[in-house]
Each structure stands twice: as structure tokens, then as C-alpha cells.
Motif scaffolding. Structure first.
Motif, PDB file in Angstrom:
ATOM      1  N   GLY A  23       0.827  -1.193   0.000  1.00  0.00           N
ATOM      2  CA  GLY A  23       0.000   0.000   0.000  1.00  0.00           C
ATOM      3  C   GLY A  23       0.865   1.247   0.000  1.00  0.00           C
ATOM      4  O   GLY A  23       0.451   2.311  -0.439  1.00  0.00           O
ATOM      5  N   ASP A  24       2.092   1.119   0.503  1.00  0.00           N
ATOM      6  CA  ASP A  24       3.056   2.215   0.532  1.00  0.00           C
ATOM      7  C   ASP A  24       4.399   1.706   0.011  1.00  0.00           C
ATOM      8  O   ASP A  24       5.228   1.223   0.775  1.00  0.00           O
ATOM      9  N   PRO A  25       4.628   1.797  -1.298  1.00  0.00           N
ATOM     10  CA  PRO A  25       5.859   1.267  -1.870  1.00  0.00           C
ATOM     11  C   PRO A  25       7.118   1.985  -1.392  1.00  0.00           C
ATOM     12  O   PRO A  25       8.213   1.448  -1.486  1.00  0.00           O
ATOM     13  N   PHE A  26       6.967   3.171  -0.815  1.00  0.00           N
ATOM     14  CA  PHE A  26       8.123   3.923  -0.329  1.00  0.00           C
ATOM     15  C   PHE A  26       8.602   3.427   1.028  1.00  0.00           C
ATOM     16  O   PHE A  26       9.679   3.768   1.479  1.00  0.00           O
ATOM     17  N   ARG A  27       7.805   2.617   1.657  1.00  0.00           N
ATOM     18  CA  ARG A  27       8.163   2.070   2.971  1.00  0.00           C
ATOM     19  C   ARG A  27       9.454   1.244   2.905  1.00  0.00           C
ATOM     20  O   ARG A  27      10.260   1.265   3.827  1.00  0.00           O
ATOM     21  N   ASP A  35      18.273  -2.536  -1.813  1.00  0.00           N
ATOM     22  CA  ASP A  35      19.255  -1.757  -2.561  1.00  0.00           C
ATOM     23  C   ASP A  35      18.702  -1.314  -3.909  1.00  0.00           C
ATOM     24  O   ASP A  35      19.174  -0.346  -4.485  1.00  0.00           O
ATOM     25  N   LEU A  36      17.736  -2.060  -4.403  1.00  0.00           N
ATOM     26  CA  LEU A  36      17.106  -1.718  -5.663  1.00  0.00           C
ATOM     27  C   LEU A  36      15.674  -2.227  -5.680  1.00  0.00           C
ATOM     28  O   LEU A  36      15.303  -3.088  -4.886  1.00  0.00           O
ATOM     29  N   ALA A  37      14.893  -1.665  -6.590  1.00  0.00           N
ATOM     30  CA  ALA A  37      13.476  -2.022  -6.700  1.00  0.00           C
ATOM     31  C   ALA A  37      13.214  -2.671  -8.050  1.00  0.00           C
ATOM     32  O   ALA A  37      13.743  -2.240  -9.073  1.00  0.00           O
ATOM     33  N   VAL A  38      12.387  -3.701  -8.051  1.00  0.00           N
ATOM     34  CA  VAL A  38      11.955  -4.356  -9.280  1.00  0.00           C
ATOM     35  C   VAL A  38      10.611  -3.747  -9.667  1.00  0.00           C
ATOM     36  O   VAL A  38       9.662  -3.768  -8.885  1.00  0.00           O
ATOM     37  N   ILE A  39      10.566  -3.180 -10.862  1.00  0.00           N
ATOM     38  CA  ILE A  39       9.376  -2.492 -11.345  1.00  0.00           C
ATOM     39  C   ILE A  39       8.791  -3.286 -12.505  1.00  0.00           C
ATOM     40  O   ILE A  39       9.497  -3.621 -13.448  1.00  0.00           O
ATOM     41  N   LYS A  40       7.484  -3.557 -12.434  1.00  0.00           N
ATOM     42  CA  LYS A  40       6.782  -4.255 -13.517  1.00  0.00           C
ATOM     43  C   LYS A  40       5.641  -3.367 -13.999  1.00  0.00           C
ATOM     44  O   LYS A  40       4.848  -2.868 -13.192  1.00  0.00           O
ATOM     45  N   GLY A  46       0.650   0.571 -15.795  1.00  0.00           N
ATOM     46  CA  GLY A  46       1.100   1.105 -17.075  1.00  0.00           C
ATOM     47  C   GLY A  46       2.454   1.771 -16.990  1.00  0.00           C
ATOM     48  O   GLY A  46       3.035   1.944 -15.915  1.00  0.00           O
ATOM     49  N   VAL A  47       2.961   2.157 -18.159  1.00  0.00           N
ATOM     50  CA  VAL A  47       4.302   2.732 -18.251  1.00  0.00           C
ATOM     51  C   VAL A  47       4.402   4.035 -17.479  1.00  0.00           C
ATOM     52  O   VAL A  47       5.342   4.244 -16.710  1.00  0.00           O
ATOM     53  N   ARG A  48       3.440   4.930 -17.652  1.00  0.00           N
ATOM     54  CA  ARG A  48       3.524   6.241 -16.997  1.00  0.00           C
ATOM     55  C   ARG A  48       3.545   6.107 -15.472  1.00  0.00           C
ATOM     56  O   ARG A  48       4.364   6.729 -14.804  1.00  0.00           O
ATOM     57  N   ARG A  49       2.678   5.284 -14.922  1.00  0.00           N
ATOM     58  CA  ARG A  49       2.640   5.117 -13.468  1.00  0.00           C
ATOM     59  C   ARG A  49       3.887   4.420 -12.946  1.00  0.00           C
ATOM     60  O   ARG A  49       4.410   4.769 -11.889  1.00  0.00           O
ATOM     61  N   ALA A  50       4.386   3.435 -13.681  1.00  0.00           N
ATOM     62  CA  ALA A  50       5.618   2.751 -13.279  1.00  0.00           C
ATOM     63  C   ALA A  50       6.795   3.717 -13.328  1.00  0.00           C
ATOM     64  O   ALA A  50       7.657   3.713 -12.431  1.00  0.00           O
ATOM     65  N   LEU A  51       6.849   4.570 -14.352  1.00  0.00           N
ATOM     66  CA  LEU A  51       7.917   5.558 -14.469  1.00  0.00           C
ATOM     67  C   LEU A  51       7.862   6.565 -13.320  1.00  0.00           C
ATOM     68  O   LEU A  51       8.891   6.897 -12.721  1.00  0.00           O
ATOM     69  N   GLU A  52       6.669   7.036 -13.001  1.00  0.00           N
ATOM     70  CA  GLU A  52       6.527   7.978 -11.879  1.00  0.00           C
ATOM     71  C   GLU A  52       7.012   7.347 -10.573  1.00  0.00           C
ATOM     72  O   GLU A  52       7.714   7.990  -9.792  1.00  0.00           O
ATOM     73  N   LEU A  53       6.662   6.097 -10.338  1.00  0.00           N
ATOM     74  CA  LEU A  53       7.115   5.413  -9.127  1.00  0.00           C
ATOM     75  C   LEU A  53       8.628   5.258  -9.138  1.00  0.00           C
ATOM     76  O   LEU A  53       9.297   5.560  -8.147  1.00  0.00           O
ATOM     77  N   ALA A  54       9.184   4.828 -10.258  1.00  0.00           N
ATOM     78  CA  ALA A  54      10.638   4.644 -10.360  1.00  0.00           C
ATOM     79  C   ALA A  54      11.386   5.931 -10.073  1.00  0.00           C
ATOM     80  O   ALA A  54      12.421   5.920  -9.393  1.00  0.00           O
ATOM     81  N   PRO A  60      17.961   2.623  -7.143  1.00  0.00           N
ATOM     82  CA  PRO A  60      17.956   2.145  -8.529  1.00  0.00           C
ATOM     83  C   PRO A  60      16.832   1.142  -8.768  1.00  0.00           C
ATOM     84  O   PRO A  60      16.386   0.466  -7.836  1.00  0.00           O
ATOM     85  N   VAL A  61      16.392   1.055 -10.024  1.00  0.00           N
ATOM     86  CA  VAL A  61      15.334   0.118 -10.371  1.00  0.00           C
ATOM     87  C   VAL A  61      15.796  -0.850 -11.453  1.00  0.00           C
ATOM     88  O   VAL A  61      16.709  -0.562 -12.224  1.00  0.00           O
ATOM     89  N   VAL A  62      15.138  -1.989 -11.471  1.00  0.00           N
ATOM     90  CA  VAL A  62      15.271  -2.988 -12.518  1.00  0.00           C
ATOM     91  C   VAL A  62      13.877  -3.152 -13.112  1.00  0.00           C
ATOM     92  O   VAL A  62      12.912  -3.352 -12.377  1.00  0.00           O
ATOM     93  N   VAL A  63      13.766  -3.022 -14.415  1.00  0.00           N
ATOM     94  CA  VAL A  63      12.490  -3.230 -15.071  1.00  0.00           C
ATOM     95  C   VAL A  63      12.393  -4.711 -15.410  1.00  0.00           C
ATOM     96  O   VAL A  63      13.296  -5.288 -16.001  1.00  0.00           O
ATOM     97  N   SER A  64      11.298  -5.305 -15.002  1.00  0.00           N
ATOM     98  CA  SER A  64      11.123  -6.735 -15.192  1.00  0.00           C
ATOM     99  C   SER A  64       9.715  -7.025 -15.674  1.00  0.00           C
ATOM    100  O   SER A  64       8.883  -6.130 -15.775  1.00  0.00           O
TER     101      SER A  64
END
Length: 158
Positions: A23-27, A35-40, A46-54, A60-64
Motif C-alpha cells: 500500500g506504501d511502496p516507499f516504505r 538496494d534496488l526495486a523491481v518495477i513491472k 502502465g508505463v507512466r505510473r511505473a515511471l513515476e514510481l521509479a 535504482p530500479v530494474v524493469v522486469s
């Protein structure tokens, strides 16, 4: 628990479900649990929301992806190309695990690289394979109300 693991091992820790299902991805970042976040793309809306979160995560993020068709993989490639810094390899080459795809020319890697131009072409085309979904199946989907439900969901997301 993830923060405890991170403090006790010498390997980088990647947060996947801790980001996507939270519910709170920033936690995760606040707790210094990864050390890094996996973003799907798909589970994040969608792309825009995933980009905003990243951009807001501050790690750092890994797109998966999961087992996506070329359409989902193409969205992941577009997201990865949109990031200003991508220090780790992405996990977007799962299309070869599928027996078939929904586009005429599936997105395939060459030497571990998925081409942005190919991904964009797939997303901008209407190259869905007609032969894989017969007209009777389309009629059943339309008659069952699923198409209207999806259209309503899209309206509510906008």
C-alpha cells in the motif's frame, strides 16, 4: 524482514513484491530494506505510473516482467528506455518461454538486447494475430460483457 536480511548479508537486495503489492511502496526505501526495486509495468498500472514510481523511489530500479507477450514486454522496454539511469540488467526477455505470441513478429532479443524501435513498433501497431482468436471466441467475449468491463476499468484509470 527484508531490512533485517539486508543488514545481515553482503549481496544487494532487490524488492519486488514489497514494492508492487505494498500500500506504501516507499516504505521499503524508508526502512532501508532494499538496494534496488523491481518495477513491472502491468501490475503498477502502465508505463507512466511505473515511471513515476521509479523516479520517486530514490533507489535504482530494474524493469522486469512476468511471462508477458510481446505487448507487455514492449511496454517494459519503453519504460526501461525512459529511465535516466539503469545500472542493472532488466528482466524482459521472457517471451521465448511462451509457445506462441499474440503479434505477428514477436519481440526477440539479439545478444541479450531488446530493440526499442521494435518495441515501439509493436505498441503502435495493430498487429495482433487474427488467426489465434477465432470470430466465435471474440463473439463469446463480447457477449459475456468482458469487453465492456475492461473499457470501464480503462475509463476509471484515466
Amino acid at each position: 524482514d527484508l531490512a533485517w536480511v539486508r543488514r545481515h548479508v553482503d549481496v544487494p537486495i532487490a524488492a519486488d513484491e514489497s514494492i508492487r503489492r505494498s500500500g506504501d511502496p516507499f516504505r521499503v526505501v524508508q526502512a532501508e530494506a532494499a538496494d534496488l526495486a523491481v518495477i513491472k509495468v502491468a501490475p503498477l498500472g502502465g508505463v507512466r505510473r511505473a515511471l513515476e514510481l521509479a523516479q520517486r523511489l530514490e533507489i535504482p530500479v530494474v524493469v522486469s516482467s512476468a511471462l508477458d507477450t510481446s505487448i507487455g514486454l514492449s511496454a517494459g522496454v519503453v519504460l526501461a528506455a525512459s529511465l535516466p539511469d539503469l545500472p542493472y540488467a532488466c528482466g524482459l526477455d521472457t517471451g521465448t518461454l511462451l509457445g506462441a505470441d499474440v503479434v505477428d513478429q514477436p519481440l526477440r532479443s539479439s545478444q541479450g538486447v531488446l530493440a526499442l524501435d521494435s518495441a515501439r513498433a509493436i505498441l503502435l501497431s495493430d498487429a495482433l494475430r487474427e488467426s489465434d482468436v477465432d470470430s466465435e471466441a471474440r463473439k463469446e467475449l463480447r457477449d459475456s460483457g468482458w469487453i465492456e468491463r475492461v473499457e470501464l476499468m480503462i475509463e476509471n484509470l484515466a
